[in-house]
Design a protein around this motif. Structure first.
Motif, PDB file in Angstrom:
ATOM      1  N   HIS A  43     -18.251  40.849 -18.636  1.00 62.38           N
ATOM      2  CA  HIS A  43     -16.918  40.421 -19.354  1.00 62.38           C
ATOM      3  C   HIS A  43     -16.312  39.581 -18.468  1.00 62.38           C
ATOM      4  CE1 HIS A  43     -14.038  42.897 -17.195  1.00 62.38           C
ATOM      5  NE2 HIS A  43     -15.176  43.651 -16.897  1.00 62.38           N
ATOM      6  N   GLY A  44     -15.726  38.446 -19.150  1.00 63.82           N
ATOM      7  CA  GLY A  44     -14.923  37.673 -18.419  1.00 63.82           C
ATOM      8  C   GLY A  44     -15.356  36.164 -18.592  1.00 63.82           C
ATOM      9  N   GLY A  45     -14.763  35.107 -18.529  1.00 63.58           N
ATOM     10  CA  GLY A  45     -14.836  33.831 -18.937  1.00 63.58           C
ATOM     11  C   GLY A  45     -16.090  33.070 -18.370  1.00 63.58           C
ATOM     12  N   SER A  46     -15.930  33.163 -16.947  1.00 62.09           N
ATOM     13  CA  SER A  46     -17.203  32.144 -16.370  1.00 62.09           C
ATOM     14  C   SER A  46     -18.348  32.961 -16.052  1.00 62.09           C
ATOM     15  CB  SER A  46     -16.485  31.860 -15.091  1.00 62.09           C
ATOM     16  OG  SER A  46     -17.479  31.042 -14.305  1.00 62.09           O
ATOM     17  N   PRO A  47     -19.566  32.045 -16.310  1.00 63.07           N
ATOM     18  CA  PRO A  47     -20.767  32.575 -16.056  1.00 63.07           C
ATOM     19  C   PRO A  47     -21.169  32.465 -14.537  1.00 63.07           C
ATOM     20  CG  PRO A  47     -21.042  30.520 -16.952  1.00 63.07           C
ATOM     21  CD  PRO A  47     -19.603  30.726 -16.800  1.00 63.07           C
ATOM     22  N   ARG A  48     -20.271  32.137 -13.618  1.00 62.81           N
ATOM     23  CA  ARG A  48     -20.567  32.061 -12.410  1.00 62.81           C
ATOM     24  C   ARG A  48     -19.969  33.192 -11.536  1.00 62.81           C
ATOM     25  NH1 ARG A  48     -18.301  26.661 -13.308  1.00 62.81           N
ATOM     26  NH2 ARG A  48     -16.623  27.539 -12.252  1.00 62.81           N
ATOM     27  N   PRO A  49     -20.503  33.426 -10.464  1.00 63.93           N
ATOM     28  CA  PRO A  49     -19.787  34.682  -9.657  1.00 63.93           C
ATOM     29  C   PRO A  49     -18.502  34.424  -9.197  1.00 63.93           C
ATOM     30  CG  PRO A  49     -21.904  34.203  -8.822  1.00 63.93           C
ATOM     31  CD  PRO A  49     -21.639  32.857 -10.023  1.00 63.93           C
ATOM     32  N   PRO A  50     -17.629  35.287  -8.879  1.00 58.56           N
ATOM     33  CA  PRO A  50     -17.943  36.856  -8.842  1.00 58.56           C
ATOM     34  C   PRO A  50     -18.048  37.271 -10.431  1.00 58.56           C
ATOM     35  CG  PRO A  50     -15.658  36.599  -8.478  1.00 58.56           C
ATOM     36  CD  PRO A  50     -16.273  35.172  -8.414  1.00 58.56           C
ATOM     37  N   CYS A  51     -19.124  38.075 -10.599  1.00 64.02           N
ATOM     38  CA  CYS A  51     -19.235  38.449 -12.085  1.00 64.02           C
ATOM     39  C   CYS A  51     -18.691  39.943 -12.259  1.00 64.02           C
ATOM     40  CB  CYS A  51     -20.867  38.828 -12.262  1.00 64.02           C
ATOM     41  SG  CYS A  51     -21.844  37.083 -11.998  1.00 64.02           S
ATOM     42  N   LYS A  52     -18.130  39.994 -13.292  1.00 63.17           N
ATOM     43  CA  LYS A  52     -17.441  41.361 -13.671  1.00 63.17           C
ATOM     44  C   LYS A  52     -18.290  41.986 -14.904  1.00 63.17           C
ATOM     45  CE  LYS A  52     -14.010  40.910 -10.990  1.00 63.17           C
ATOM     46  NZ  LYS A  52     -13.883  41.701  -9.399  1.00 63.17           N
ATOM     47  N   TYR A  53     -18.734  43.347 -14.564  1.00 64.97           N
ATOM     48  CA  TYR A  53     -19.322  44.131 -15.416  1.00 64.97           C
ATOM     49  C   TYR A  53     -18.718  45.381 -15.929  1.00 64.97           C
ATOM     50  CZ  TYR A  53     -23.071  40.715 -14.705  1.00 64.97           C
ATOM     51  OH  TYR A  53     -24.115  39.819 -14.706  1.00 64.97           O
ATOM     52  N   ARG A  54     -18.876  45.653 -17.099  1.00 68.28           N
ATOM     53  CA  ARG A  54     -18.647  47.007 -17.709  1.00 68.28           C
ATOM     54  C   ARG A  54     -19.868  47.824 -17.836  1.00 68.28           C
ATOM     55  NH1 ARG A  54     -14.405  44.612 -21.059  1.00 68.28           N
ATOM     56  NH2 ARG A  54     -12.304  44.892 -19.741  1.00 68.28           N
ATOM     57  N   ALA A  55     -19.740  49.338 -17.532  1.00 73.73           N
ATOM     58  CA  ALA A  55     -20.892  50.276 -17.706  1.00 73.73           C
ATOM     59  C   ALA A  55     -20.955  50.868 -18.759  1.00 73.73           C
ATOM     60  CB  ALA A  55     -20.920  51.013 -16.531  1.00 73.73           C
ATOM     61  N   ARG A 110     -22.339  55.606 -11.981  1.00 68.64           N
ATOM     62  CA  ARG A 110     -22.875  54.661 -13.286  1.00 68.64           C
ATOM     63  C   ARG A 110     -21.755  54.122 -13.867  1.00 68.64           C
ATOM     64  NH1 ARG A 110     -25.795  58.638 -16.880  1.00 68.64           N
ATOM     65  NH2 ARG A 110     -26.392  56.551 -18.102  1.00 68.64           N
ATOM     66  N   ASN A 111     -20.634  53.433 -13.348  1.00 69.06           N
ATOM     67  CA  ASN A 111     -19.446  53.024 -13.534  1.00 69.06           C
ATOM     68  C   ASN A 111     -19.525  51.389 -13.359  1.00 69.06           C
ATOM     69  OD1 ASN A 111     -18.982  52.467 -10.850  1.00 69.06           O
ATOM     70  ND2 ASN A 111     -17.618  54.323 -10.688  1.00 69.06           N
ATOM     71  N   ASP A 112     -18.350  50.788 -13.860  1.00 68.15           N
ATOM     72  CA  ASP A 112     -18.157  49.309 -13.714  1.00 68.15           C
ATOM     73  C   ASP A 112     -18.562  48.825 -12.280  1.00 68.15           C
ATOM     74  OD1 ASP A 112     -17.382  49.363 -16.312  1.00 68.15           O
ATOM     75  OD2 ASP A 112     -15.531  48.873 -15.795  1.00 68.15           O
ATOM     76  N   LYS A 113     -17.984  49.565 -11.233  1.00 69.23           N
ATOM     77  CA  LYS A 113     -18.401  49.077  -9.777  1.00 69.23           C
ATOM     78  C   LYS A 113     -19.916  49.122  -9.504  1.00 69.23           C
ATOM     79  CE  LYS A 113     -14.433  49.134  -7.656  1.00 69.23           C
ATOM     80  NZ  LYS A 113     -13.681  47.801  -7.951  1.00 69.23           N
ATOM     81  N   TYR A 114     -20.633  50.439 -10.129  1.00 66.26           N
ATOM     82  CA  TYR A 114     -22.288  50.267  -9.875  1.00 66.26           C
ATOM     83  C   TYR A 114     -22.534  48.997 -10.585  1.00 66.26           C
ATOM     84  CZ  TYR A 114     -27.056  51.469 -11.573  1.00 66.26           C
ATOM     85  OH  TYR A 114     -28.251  51.287 -11.654  1.00 66.26           O
ATOM     86  N   CYS A 115     -22.296  48.506 -11.713  1.00 73.77           N
ATOM     87  CA  CYS A 115     -22.882  47.563 -12.344  1.00 73.77           C
ATOM     88  C   CYS A 115     -22.491  46.196 -11.611  1.00 73.77           C
ATOM     89  CB  CYS A 115     -22.362  47.248 -14.038  1.00 73.77           C
ATOM     90  SG  CYS A 115     -23.197  48.372 -15.115  1.00 73.77           S
ATOM     91  N   GLU A 116     -21.713  45.992 -11.041  1.00 73.81           N
ATOM     92  CA  GLU A 116     -21.121  44.959 -10.213  1.00 73.81           C
ATOM     93  C   GLU A 116     -22.083  44.942  -9.076  1.00 73.81           C
ATOM     94  OE1 GLU A 116     -16.835  44.902  -9.957  1.00 73.81           O
ATOM     95  OE2 GLU A 116     -16.664  44.583 -12.115  1.00 73.81           O
ATOM     96  N   LYS A 117     -22.287  45.953  -8.358  1.00 75.63           N
ATOM     97  CA  LYS A 117     -22.903  46.169  -7.226  1.00 75.63           C
ATOM     98  C   LYS A 117     -24.346  45.842  -7.259  1.00 75.63           C
ATOM     99  CE  LYS A 117     -23.984  48.772  -3.218  1.00 75.63           C
ATOM    100  NZ  LYS A 117     -23.625  50.124  -2.642  1.00 75.63           N
ATOM    101  N   ILE A 118     -25.050  46.610  -8.343  1.00 77.21           N
ATOM    102  CA  ILE A 118     -26.516  46.434  -8.403  1.00 77.21           C
ATOM    103  C   ILE A 118     -26.933  44.917  -9.069  1.00 77.21           C
ATOM    104  CG2 ILE A 118     -26.681  47.581 -10.741  1.00 77.21           C
ATOM    105  CD1 ILE A 118     -29.283  48.854  -9.427  1.00 77.21           C
ATOM    106  N   MET A 119     -26.123  44.669 -10.101  1.00 77.76           N
ATOM    107  CA  MET A 119     -26.530  43.165 -10.525  1.00 77.76           C
ATOM    108  C   MET A 119     -26.688  42.048  -9.466  1.00 77.76           C
ATOM    109  SD  MET A 119     -26.890  43.549 -13.868  1.00 77.76           S
ATOM    110  CE  MET A 119     -26.725  42.115 -14.662  1.00 77.76           C
ATOM    111  N   ARG A 120     -25.349  42.387  -8.532  1.00 80.03           N
ATOM    112  CA  ARG A 120     -25.457  41.313  -7.497  1.00 80.03           C
ATOM    113  C   ARG A 120     -26.655  41.472  -6.431  1.00 80.03           C
ATOM    114  NH1 ARG A 120     -20.739  42.513  -6.020  1.00 80.03           N
ATOM    115  NH2 ARG A 120     -21.356  43.969  -4.262  1.00 80.03           N
ATOM    116  N   GLN A 121     -27.007  42.975  -6.090  1.00 82.92           N
ATOM    117  CA  GLN A 121     -28.111  43.219  -5.195  1.00 82.92           C
ATOM    118  C   GLN A 121     -29.415  42.703  -5.716  1.00 82.92           C
ATOM    119  OE1 GLN A 121     -27.666  47.309  -4.861  1.00 82.92           O
ATOM    120  NE2 GLN A 121     -26.427  47.184  -2.749  1.00 82.92           N
TER     121      GLN A 121
END
Length: 150
Positions: free
Chosen positions: A112-124, A48-59
């Motif tokens: 979090h991050g500037g661009s709304p385009r992928p790759p997307c970075k997330y904080r969990a 349930r960490n940042d990597k989880y968020c980045e992966k599931i949001m993409r999936q």
């Protein structure tokens, strides 16, 4: 082929009749429930960490563009659905919404991050929170927000 279809006649007719009888509103409700589940349901998360968020949001297709905030509920589906009834939920604000009587384990993903385009970075942000959902005909169709459990 003709013999196959001839033998399937009653079954095929029953299937077509069944499709005709399915209410368009029921189909639409199922689509809304499916959308809710895609966006907000993950029974057994792997981390349930940042990597989880980045992966599931993409999936789940929530990164075209990067969605700002999304919450995943980690309860089992029957428990979430039960919030739509009186045993596990209460009316909340004008009766359109239901609030869970018990908190659920959730993970909120913040872009979090500037661009709304992928790759997307997330904080969990993992937490236990009460969920506020909209229900239609006993089915969850929208997550309005969550409230911190004491």
């Amino acid at each position: 082929m003709v013999m196959f279809l001839k033998g399937m006649g009653p079954l095929l007719l029953f299937f077509i009749l069944g499709l005709w009888l399915v209410s368009p509103s029921l189909t639409q409700e199922n689509d809304r429930e499916r959308h809710f589940l895609t966006q907000h349901f993950d029974f057994k998360p792997k981390g349930r960490n940042d990597k989880y968020c980045e992966k599931i949001m993409r999936q789940r297709g929530l990164t075209q563009p990067c969605k700002d905030v999304n919450t995943f509920i980690h309860g089992d589906y029957p428990s979430i659905k039960a919030v739509c009834g009186d045993k596990a939920g209460n009316p909340y604000r004008e009766g359109r919404f239901r609030i869970s009587k018990s908190p659920f384990q959730v993970t909120t993903c913040h872009h979090h991050g500037g661009s709304p385009r992928p790759p997307c970075k997330y904080r969990a942000t993992p937490a236990f929170r009460y969920i506020v959902i909209a229900c239609e005909h006993g089915l969850p169709v929208h997550l309005e927000h969550t409230i911190m459990a004491n």
